[in-house]
Design an enzyme around this catalytic site. Structure first.
Site, PDB file in Angstrom:
ATOM      1  N   THR A   1       8.599   8.576 -42.662  1.00  0.00           N
ATOM      2  CA  THR A   1       9.112   9.655 -41.825  1.00  0.00           C
ATOM      3  C   THR A   1       9.951   9.108 -40.678  1.00  0.00           C
ATOM      4  O   THR A   1       9.606   8.118 -40.039  1.00  0.00           O
ATOM      5  CB  THR A   1       7.946  10.483 -41.262  1.00  0.00           C
ATOM      6  OG1 THR A   1       7.198  11.034 -42.340  1.00  0.00           O
ATOM      7  CG2 THR A   1       8.442  11.600 -40.374  1.00  0.00           C
TER       8      THR A   1
ATOM      9  N   GLY B   1       0.911   6.344 -38.770  1.00  0.00           N
ATOM     10  CA  GLY B   1      -0.327   5.910 -38.144  1.00  0.00           C
ATOM     11  C   GLY B   1      -0.504   4.412 -38.260  1.00  0.00           C
ATOM     12  O   GLY B   1      -0.022   3.797 -39.210  1.00  0.00           O
TER      13      GLY B   1
ATOM     14  N   GLU C   1       1.929  14.608 -44.190  1.00  0.00           N
ATOM     15  CA  GLU C   1       2.008  14.434 -45.654  1.00  0.00           C
ATOM     16  C   GLU C   1       2.713  15.610 -46.321  1.00  0.00           C
ATOM     17  O   GLU C   1       2.362  16.039 -47.410  1.00  0.00           O
ATOM     18  CB  GLU C   1       0.620  14.231 -46.268  1.00  0.00           C
ATOM     19  CG  GLU C   1      -0.165  13.087 -45.681  1.00  0.00           C
ATOM     20  CD  GLU C   1       0.607  11.778 -45.644  1.00  0.00           C
ATOM     21  OE1 GLU C   1       1.502  11.607 -46.486  1.00  0.00           O
ATOM     22  OE2 GLU C   1       0.328  10.940 -44.776  1.00  0.00           O
TER      23      GLU C   1
END
Length: 654
Positions: free
Chosen positions: A124, A163, A407
């Site tokens: 992303t 993350g 997601e």
């Protein structure tokens, strides 16, 4: 009833013995017990999560003879409220295994599995998320040096959100556009080192950090990554599906679409871990509290009653409890489908990918919305105390809200599912379909003949109703688009204009899948009649709650008459009454310890008010009787008030 619930626990958690042993090990280890997270800063929560995660992986597991891929990890995922390395373990390592060559796996996997390197999956970007073809990070091949040069050409190309990337990772599995001699070859995965392994400082050309405070996931260092002329060896291109020879020749070795399979795998696992389990925790807290909290009179001549005795409260809580079970059953079937698909991929067969992608995308979107909404419903059902962080519910609600976005943003996911459904609906005109879309080619009479509310509690009737609604919703959206195109509207504009109908079709498809697979799962269970009865009632409640929440569709498409909708509502209320006596026992079967729940309202002993008082006294604001930092501002005015009251200051005569 006790025996029934013990067996219910067995079926829900799969192994009583394993859970019991794992629970005792974790509960008796003081290094694994939670501190009060609500009274900690974000930095403290991040450090505490790091400590507990590494302790579990490097001390607890070896000591007990457990492995990171063993069944015990299922319990640790339940037991650790906040933990780090979610992406390292759940995406980074599986991607190495899926898309690396044997040589690359031999190099990177042992290091990652033993936490000697920490990695993340960087896809992303600041300016692009679900639209993967729009990703802007570029990996240009330098033939002279046999290296790839990684660049973020503008600020929107910066990687954003992964993350473990902000402060933990020293490597990233970077998704970037491969460019050779000015020609683009699409998105590929590259292994890129971003931090020095000795000092942990960013390497030259690397700007990396944490993106800051978020609504939830306080213990996760979601990061940004800006790369400028960062060079990596040619061998760092994950090359199972394609490779670049030293002279710049590009060789395609497999279906590049399999690179998208990593997101499918994450979505499959997400449902169980980030939707089912958190909602089960929220339901446990709310149902237990509702059985303790007394307020108001149903019968004016009698005492106050537990709020769980009110039908309105049952209507808030029990459908959410039912959602936990039905989402669990459907998720198990999706996991099995993904497992079967993985075996076929090893044989070179990728024909199941379109269905699996559509189903995982649709289920992630539909169930995350149901879960997030359900968690907020049960939080509100706990009144003022549900607003307190001491209830444990705000933490769950905020965490589940995130599932609606990460997601794959849900609208995008629903439209991807709908695209597959529209194609299947066209195919159904010529061929008989199989799999999750078989009902689109079922032209048998599906009219509902229910005459009593009891008829509408029958599993077979509920399955047929959901199949018919889904089929009609898909056909309705497809026909609308087809007519627009016939009348001259470009296909892409027709798709955009019909997006809300397409999303509704996707939701209807997923609902029929959840109801259908749950009914099949329950019918095939080898268990006592009393257990099967409870599970069947929960399944019927879930299906009826969906019908009553979407009765407009069921009437519009001719699935039900207006009178039958009234029966459906009556059937749902009847099930609430039947399930009320077992409500606490059902949520107790989820087997969450007090340490896992971290809730004053949901503790097993029911001492709600004592626990709330003790929790409040531990708040940092109460460390001293006087909060000196704020009192310095109040002091001059309060001293003036003192003087007035004692007859010494201004307006003392007043």
């Amino acid at each position: 009833m006790k025996k029934v619930l013990i067996y219910l626990l067995f079926q829900f958690l799969l192994s009583v013995e394993f859970i019991s042993v794992s629970e005792n090990v974790v509960a008796n280890d003081t290094s694994m017990q939670h501190r009060n997270l609500n009274h900690m800063t974000r930095e403290e929560r991040f450090s505490e999560a790091m400590r507990r995660t590494l302790y579990a992986l490097k001390v607890l597991l070896p000591r007990e003879g457990w492995t990171p891929v063993g069944p015990e990890m299922k319990y640790l995922a339940r037991a650790i409220k906040e933990f780090t390395f979610i992406i390292h373990a759940g995406v980074f390592i599986p991607c190495i295994m899926s898309y690396g060559t044997n040589e690359q796996i031999a190099k990177w996997f042992p290091l990652a599995a033993d936490f000697r390197i920490i990695g993340t999956y960087a896809q992303t970007e600041l300016g692009h998320g679900s639209f993967l073809r729009g990703l802007e990070t570029i990996a240009t091949y330098d033939r002279a040096n046999q290296e790839f040069i990684i660049n973020c050409p503008k600020i929107t190309a910066m990687k954003w959100w992964p993350g473990d990337m902000g402060k933990s990772a020293n490597h990233v599995l970077l998704m970037a556009e491969l460019v050779i001699d000015g020609k683009k070859y699409g998105m590929h995965g590259f292994m890129v080192q971003i931090r020095d392994l000795t000092t942990h400082e960013p390497l030259p050309g690397v700007t990396v950090g944490d993106i800051g405070a978020k609504l939830s996931f306080e213990s996760v260092d979601n990061g940004f990554l800006y790369l400028q002329n960062v060079r990596i060896p040619r061998e760092n291109l994950l090359s199972k599906l394609s490779e670049v020879h030293p002279d710049g020749t590009y060789i395609k070795k497999g279906n590049q679409r399999l690179m998208y399979g990593s997101m499918v795998r994450v979505r499959v696992n997400l449902i169980a871990h980030e939707i089912v389990m958190p909602l089960a925790k929220a339901c446990t807290i709310a149902v237990r509290y509702s059985a303790v909290r007394r307020q108001g009179l149903i019968n004016p001549s009698k005492e106050e009653v537990p709020v769980l005795d009110y039908v309105a409260q049952q209507h808030k809580l029990l459908p959410q409890v039912a959602t936990v079970f039905m989402a669990h059953f459907a998720a198990k079937q999706l996991v099995k489908m993904h497992h079967d698909y993985s075996l076929e991929v090893e044989k070179g067969n990728t024909s199941q990918l379109p269905e699996l992608h559509a189903l995982s995308a649709g289920m992630k979107a539909c169930l995350s919305e149901q879960g997030a909404a359900g968690a907020e419903i049960v939080r509100r059902a706990c009144g003022g105390h549900g607003y307190s962080c001491g209830s444990g519910l705000p933490f769950i609600v905020n965490r589940m809200l995130a599932t609606c976005t990460y997601e794959g943003e849900n609208t995008v996911m629903q439209l991807q599912c709908a695209r597959y459904l529209i194609k299947c609906a066209d195919q159904a005109k010529k061929d008989k379909l199989t799999g999750s879309v078989w009902y689109l080619s079922d032209f048998s009479n599906m009219s509902c003949t229910a005459q009593t509310f009891g008829d509408l509690q029958e599993p077979s009737v509920l399955v047929k109703l959901h199949e018919r609604r889904a089929k009609c919703a898909v056909q309705h959206a497809g026909k609308k688009m087809q007519n627009m195109v016939k009348n001259g509207t470009p296909a892409h504009d027709a798709w955009n204009m019909m997006a809300t109908l397409l999303i509704n079709a996707a939701r209807a498809h997923i609902m029929q899948y959840v109801v259908g697979t749950s009914v099949t799962y329950i019918s095939e269970l080898s268990c006592s009649a009393s257990l099967k009865k409870i599970l069947t009632q929960l399944c019927a409640l879930y299906a009826l709650h969906n019908i009553n929440s979407n009765c407009g569709d069921f009437v519009k498409f001719g699935c039900l008459t207006s009178a039958q909708c009234d029966l459906a509502q009556e059937a749902e209320f009847n099930l609430l009454k039947q399930l009320r006596p077992d409500a606490v026992g059902i949520v107790d079967s989820f087997d969450f310890t007090d340490d896992i729940l971290q809730s004053c309202l949901g503790a097993y002993d029911g001492n709600v008010y004592e626990r709330l008082f003790e929790w409040a006294k531990q708040a940092p604001m109460n460390k001293t009787e006087v909060h000196q930092d704020s009192y310095q501002y109040l002091q001059p005015y309060l001293h003036e008030g003192r003087d007035v009251l004692e007859g010494r200051g201004r307006n003392s005569k007043l």
